[in-house]
Design a protein around this motif. Sequence first.
Motif, PDB file in Angstrom:
ATOM      1  N   GLN A 190     -15.134 -18.616  20.498  1.00 46.15           N
ATOM      2  CA  GLN A 190     -14.370 -19.755  19.973  1.00 46.15           C
ATOM      3  C   GLN A 190     -13.680 -20.520  21.107  1.00 46.15           C
ATOM      4  N   ASN A 191     -13.068 -19.808  22.037  1.00 43.96           N
ATOM      5  CA  ASN A 191     -12.400 -20.463  23.173  1.00 43.96           C
ATOM      6  C   ASN A 191     -13.404 -21.175  24.074  1.00 43.96           C
ATOM      7  N   THR A 192     -14.543 -20.553  24.309  1.00 46.63           N
ATOM      8  CA  THR A 192     -15.566 -21.157  25.162  1.00 46.63           C
ATOM      9  C   THR A 192     -16.124 -22.426  24.538  1.00 46.63           C
ATOM     10  N   THR A 193     -16.418 -22.374  23.252  1.00 46.49           N
ATOM     11  CA  THR A 193     -16.998 -23.545  22.591  1.00 46.49           C
ATOM     12  C   THR A 193     -15.995 -24.679  22.421  1.00 46.49           C
ATOM     13  N   VAL A 195     -25.509  -6.435  14.605  1.00 47.73           N
ATOM     14  CA  VAL A 195     -24.111  -6.862  14.659  1.00 47.73           C
ATOM     15  C   VAL A 195     -23.964  -8.128  13.827  1.00 47.73           C
ATOM     16  N   ASN A 196     -22.765  -8.389  13.381  1.00 50.70           N
ATOM     17  CA  ASN A 196     -22.487  -9.585  12.591  1.00 50.70           C
ATOM     18  C   ASN A 196     -22.202 -10.750  13.536  1.00 50.70           C
ATOM     19  N   ILE A 197     -23.094 -11.729  13.545  1.00 50.79           N
ATOM     20  CA  ILE A 197     -22.917 -12.902  14.403  1.00 50.79           C
ATOM     21  C   ILE A 197     -22.725 -14.165  13.572  1.00 50.79           C
ATOM     22  N   GLU A 198     -22.322 -13.982  12.342  1.00 51.62           N
ATOM     23  CA  GLU A 198     -22.167 -15.106  11.429  1.00 51.62           C
ATOM     24  C   GLU A 198     -21.214 -16.169  11.974  1.00 51.62           C
ATOM     25  N   SER A 199     -20.114 -15.742  12.580  1.00 50.20           N
ATOM     26  CA  SER A 199     -19.154 -16.721  13.100  1.00 50.20           C
ATOM     27  C   SER A 199     -19.757 -17.534  14.243  1.00 50.20           C
ATOM     28  N   PHE A 200     -20.645 -16.934  15.024  1.00 47.09           N
ATOM     29  CA  PHE A 200     -21.309 -17.672  16.098  1.00 47.09           C
ATOM     30  C   PHE A 200     -22.289 -18.684  15.511  1.00 47.09           C
ATOM     31  N   GLU A 202     -22.298 -20.140  12.690  1.00 53.27           N
ATOM     32  CA  GLU A 202     -21.649 -21.232  11.967  1.00 53.27           C
ATOM     33  C   GLU A 202     -20.919 -22.208  12.884  1.00 53.27           C
ATOM     34  N   ASN A 203     -20.748 -21.860  14.147  1.00 56.86           N
ATOM     35  CA  ASN A 203     -20.039 -22.713  15.095  1.00 56.86           C
ATOM     36  C   ASN A 203     -20.964 -23.849  15.533  1.00 56.86           C
ATOM     37  N   THR A 204     -20.562 -25.080  15.313  1.00 61.71           N
ATOM     38  CA  THR A 204     -21.422 -26.226  15.620  1.00 61.71           C
ATOM     39  C   THR A 204     -21.641 -26.427  17.113  1.00 61.71           C
ATOM     40  N   VAL A 250     -22.296 -23.936  19.191  1.00 60.33           N
ATOM     41  CA  VAL A 250     -23.244 -22.918  19.648  1.00 60.33           C
ATOM     42  C   VAL A 250     -24.642 -23.468  19.381  1.00 60.33           C
ATOM     43  N   THR A 251     -25.359 -23.766  20.461  1.00 57.01           N
ATOM     44  CA  THR A 251     -26.685 -24.373  20.313  1.00 57.01           C
ATOM     45  C   THR A 251     -27.802 -23.345  20.267  1.00 57.01           C
ATOM     46  N   ALA A 252     -27.530 -22.126  20.719  1.00 59.59           N
ATOM     47  CA  ALA A 252     -28.544 -21.069  20.675  1.00 59.59           C
ATOM     48  C   ALA A 252     -27.860 -19.710  20.719  1.00 59.59           C
ATOM     49  N   ILE A 253     -28.522 -18.740  20.101  1.00 65.77           N
ATOM     50  CA  ILE A 253     -28.074 -17.353  20.164  1.00 65.77           C
ATOM     51  C   ILE A 253     -29.275 -16.534  20.608  1.00 65.77           C
ATOM     52  N   LEU A 254     -29.121 -15.842  21.720  1.00 70.11           N
ATOM     53  CA  LEU A 254     -30.178 -14.989  22.256  1.00 70.11           C
ATOM     54  C   LEU A 254     -29.739 -13.548  22.078  1.00 70.11           C
ATOM     55  N   MET A 255     -30.499 -12.800  21.291  1.00 75.17           N
ATOM     56  CA  MET A 255     -30.159 -11.398  21.048  1.00 75.17           C
ATOM     57  C   MET A 255     -31.211 -10.507  21.680  1.00 75.17           C
ATOM     58  N   SER A 256     -30.743  -9.422  22.281  1.00 73.41           N
ATOM     59  CA  SER A 256     -31.666  -8.455  22.867  1.00 73.41           C
ATOM     60  C   SER A 256     -31.054  -7.069  22.776  1.00 73.41           C
ATOM     61  N   SER A 257     -31.908  -6.088  22.958  1.00 72.98           N
ATOM     62  CA  SER A 257     -31.404  -4.726  23.107  1.00 72.98           C
ATOM     63  C   SER A 257     -31.202  -4.503  24.601  1.00 72.98           C
ATOM     64  N   TYR A 258     -30.908  -3.299  24.987  1.00 72.00           N
ATOM     65  CA  TYR A 258     -30.721  -3.019  26.405  1.00 72.00           C
ATOM     66  C   TYR A 258     -32.084  -3.017  27.090  1.00 72.00           C
ATOM     67  N   LEU A 259     -32.246  -3.877  28.077  1.00 72.65           N
ATOM     68  CA  LEU A 259     -33.546  -4.097  28.699  1.00 72.65           C
ATOM     69  C   LEU A 259     -33.718  -3.346  30.014  1.00 72.65           C
TER      70      LEU A 259
END
Length: 68
Positions: A10-13, A29-34, A36-38, A40-49
């Motif tokens: 929220q602070n970053t955006t 994980v719950n990323i709903e708040s991310f 819904e944030n206008t 946030v243009t992309a969300i990249l999710m990964s496991s430990y690589l």
Amino acid sequence: MWYNADKFVQNTTAYNNNTIVVVTTPGPVNIESFAENTNVTAILMSSYLGQETRSAITNVLLSLKSTW
């Protein structure tokens, strides 16, 4: 998610309307708040690589071609 992750995003955006959130997590994980944030243009999710995590995420974000 780690402590205050929602507040951090929220602070970053608030200062950047083109924010990409990178989430590295071993499970769901719950990323709903991310999402819904206008600002946030992309969300990249990964496991430990492993040891190439930084390189892999950089390649995806910069659309670089994989060399292997």
